[in-house]
Design an enzyme around this catalytic site. Structure first.
Site, PDB file in Angstrom:
ATOM      1  N   ASP A  45     -13.406 -10.968   7.226  1.00 38.64           N
ATOM      2  CA  ASP A  45     -12.131 -10.714   7.911  1.00 38.64           C
ATOM      3  C   ASP A  45     -12.261  -9.500   8.830  1.00 38.64           C
ATOM      4  OD1 ASP A  45      -9.523 -11.336   8.564  1.00 38.64           O
ATOM      5  OD2 ASP A  45      -8.635 -10.250   6.884  1.00 38.64           O
ATOM      6  N   VAL A 100       0.848  -1.187   0.000  1.00 36.47           N
ATOM      7  CA  VAL A 100       0.000   0.000   0.000  1.00 36.47           C
ATOM      8  C   VAL A 100       0.889   1.244   0.000  1.00 36.47           C
ATOM      9  CG1 VAL A 100      -1.857   1.258   1.152  1.00 36.47           C
ATOM     10  CG2 VAL A 100      -1.782  -1.242   1.282  1.00 36.47           C
ATOM     11  N   LYS A 127      -3.278   0.566  -3.420  1.00 39.44           N
ATOM     12  CA  LYS A 127      -2.941  -0.809  -3.046  1.00 39.44           C
ATOM     13  C   LYS A 127      -2.569  -1.585  -4.288  1.00 39.44           C
ATOM     14  CE  LYS A 127      -4.800  -4.698  -0.374  1.00 39.44           C
ATOM     15  NZ  LYS A 127      -5.937  -5.145   0.464  1.00 39.44           N
TER      16      LYS A 127
END
Length: 554
Positions: free
Chosen positions: A136, A23, A38
């Site tokens: 996540d 990133v 990213k």
């Protein structure tokens, strides 16, 4: 990976993070807007199918986040490709992650934790309504902006429910400590899996530690599947109830939506009925969405039985006259001679021996089971650790030292305290030592100190780590620190290459000290230092030190 300072139309300012991908802070010159850029990282050892899956998953991330427009979700501006490079441009976020916040402050105040969860659930509710499951949810993926505004980030393994899954059946993605039981076992998941992760995060924010812990991933996932976390002292029952229900093993036992979880967290009344003084029917506080059943509600009050006092004791007899002549007591009957061991004693001892035998068998069974489980976890961890190490070795041998470190770190984390840990730690220390060497040779002494220190932290028994830390310390005129590290390298390395280098370096330092003491007339100090060189037995300096000792009468 290309080292140019542009990617697509974006001008790269600096690298700000590196994990599975890289990133950058970058500038969109069209709008003069700062963005987080990213870039997909593709390891050189990926085969064709693996490479295609990584690319598809990366583009799916951009699509999953890009179709969501919500105040609590990071905004994606662009998804693009330049040659073999793939990137996602998103809003640049100030502040720090929830993980950074908790590492500094520990457990958070209840109201602050609830505010974070409320904002997070708002983001997840919106994502779920658009058929996106994050998969996540963890403190690293929650950014807290100045002023307390929360943003959910990193949809790298998100599942778009309306599209075919990239993940094969039984394939597991996620961060172990925050994964739901169905995610751990590779089953189909839905929004209730994110509910579980939110419950884990809220527990951690209030308790200051995770609810499911362990030295290895195997132990953590075992606890997720089988153990119940302890109650958090000082947390109100309705909040603890909501956390427990969010972390239910069975998805059907959880809140069906994140909104339902927030509703209970905001409800100040006890979860077990309208009467604040009523007692719950059991040891737990969690109930279904509609509260306790009618049958349960009827059992909360005091039992509807009439109090019945115990019967009175019999009236005591009148007290006899102490001066009255009492009749002579009758002679006691003869005491019968009992056998050596009564039948009752024999029965008791027989039962005792049986109980002791069963207890011994139980202890033995527990020991066997524990040993079998330890061997299972060790063997399972060893296989995964070897995979990480193999990937790290491939990267290391191709000159990608930084990338290899990430693989070695994963190996160390997964190994825990198993026998595989020492091999993983040595690999990690070797990679950091190599970076220290490169930095030193490039005159980057600050970097050399950093990498050498990381090498020592990774494996304090590795002589190369101490050698490089000693070498750069000496270059920075930190003589005492250098001497300490060289001596440690000699102690831990025996006769390996870096121990021999270190023995020569410390011998040289001692010789220089001795020569100075000798020139100052401090014979005693000089003799002591010369003797230390002799004791080290370095071939380049030991004989010279012995000659010096002889010359001054040593």
């Amino acid at each position: 990976m290309s080292s140019t300072n542009t990617l697509g139309k974006y001008e790269i300012v600096r690298e700000i993070a590196r994990s599975n991908d890289v990133v950058y802070e970058a500038i969109d010159p069209t709008l003069s807007r700062r963005v987080a850029l990213k870039e997909l990282y593709l390891a050189g050892n990926l085969n064709g199918a693996q490479k295609r899956e990584r690319i598809e998953r990366f583009l799916r991330e951009g699509k999953a986040a890009g179709q969501l427009s919500h105040p609590n979700i990071v905004t994606v501006f662009d998804v693009g490709q330049e040659g073999e490079r793939f990137y996602i441009a998103m809003e640049y976020l100030e502040g720090q992650t929830l993980r950074d916040t908790m590492q500094v402050r520990g457990a958070l105040p209840v109201q602050e934790a609830l505010d974070i969860v409320t904002q997070l659930c708002s983001a997840l509710a919106y994502a779920h309504s658009h058929n996106v499951v994050h998969r996540d949810v963890k403190p690293e993926n929650v950014q807290i902006l100045p002023g307390g505004h929360v943003k959910l980030t990193d949809f790298g393994i998100a599942r778009i429910m309306s599209e075919p899954s990239i993940t094969a059946n039984g394939q597991v993605f996620g961060t172990p400590s925050y994964m739901s039981p169905e995610q751990v076992s590779g089953k189909q998941i839905d929004g209730r899996s994110d509910v579980f992760s939110v419950g884990v995060m809220l527990y951690e924010m209030l308790a200051g530690h995770k609810p499911f812990t362990g030295d290895t991933v195997v132990t953590i996932t075992y606890n997720i599947m089988n153990s119940e976390p302890q109650a958090i002292p000082g947390v109100l029952p309705n909040i603890m109830s909501a956390i427990n229900r969010a972390m239910a093993k069975d998805p059907n036992g959880r809140f069906s939506t994140v909104e339902a979880m927030v509703d209970q967290l905001k409800n100040p009344s006890p979860p077990y009925g309208a009467d604040p003084f009523a007692m719950p029917p059991g040891p737990t506080y969690g109930y279904g969405p509609g509260g306790p059943s009618q049958q349960q509600s009827q059992s909360y009050g005091a039992p509807q039985t009439t109090y019945a006092p115990p019967p009175y004791l019999p009236q005591a007899q009148s007290v006899p006259d102490p001066f009255a002549h009492a009749p002579a007591p009758p002679a006691p009957p003869p005491v019968p001679r009992s056998p050596l061991m009564s039948p009752e004693t024999k029965a008791f001892l027989g039962t005792l021996f049986v109980v002791m035998g069963l207890a011994g068998m139980l202890v033995f069974a527990i020991w066997v089971t524990t040993r079998a489980y330890e061997k299972y976890t060790d063997s399972t961890a060893g296989v995964v650790v070897d995979q990480y190490i193999s990937q790290g070795d491939s990267l290391y041998n191709s000159g990608k030292i930084v990338e290899s470190i990430e693989q070695y770190k994963s190996a160390v984390t997964f190994a825990g305290k198993t026998p595989a840990a020492s091999k993983a730690k040595r690999r990690l220390s070797t990679a950091y030592s190599e970076l220290a060497s490169r930095a030193y040779n490039a005159s980057d002494y600050v970097g050399a100190v950093k990498y050498a220190g990381e090498a020592v932290n990774a494996d304090a028994s590795y002589s190369a780590a101490h050698y490089w830390l000693g070498t750069v310390s000496l270059r920075l005129n930190q003589r005492g620190e250098a001497e300490k590290e060289f001596k440690t390298a000699v102690d831990v390395g025996g006769n390996d290459q870096f121990a021999l280098y270190s023995r020569s370096r410390v011998s040289q330092l001692y010789m220089e000290d001795a020569d100075v003491f000798k020139s100052q007339g401090n014979t005693a100090a000089a003799k002591k230092r010369y003797q230390m060189v002799v004791d080290l037995q370095d071939p380049d300096y030991a004989s010279k030190a012995q000659e010096a000792l002889t010359s001054i009468g040593g």
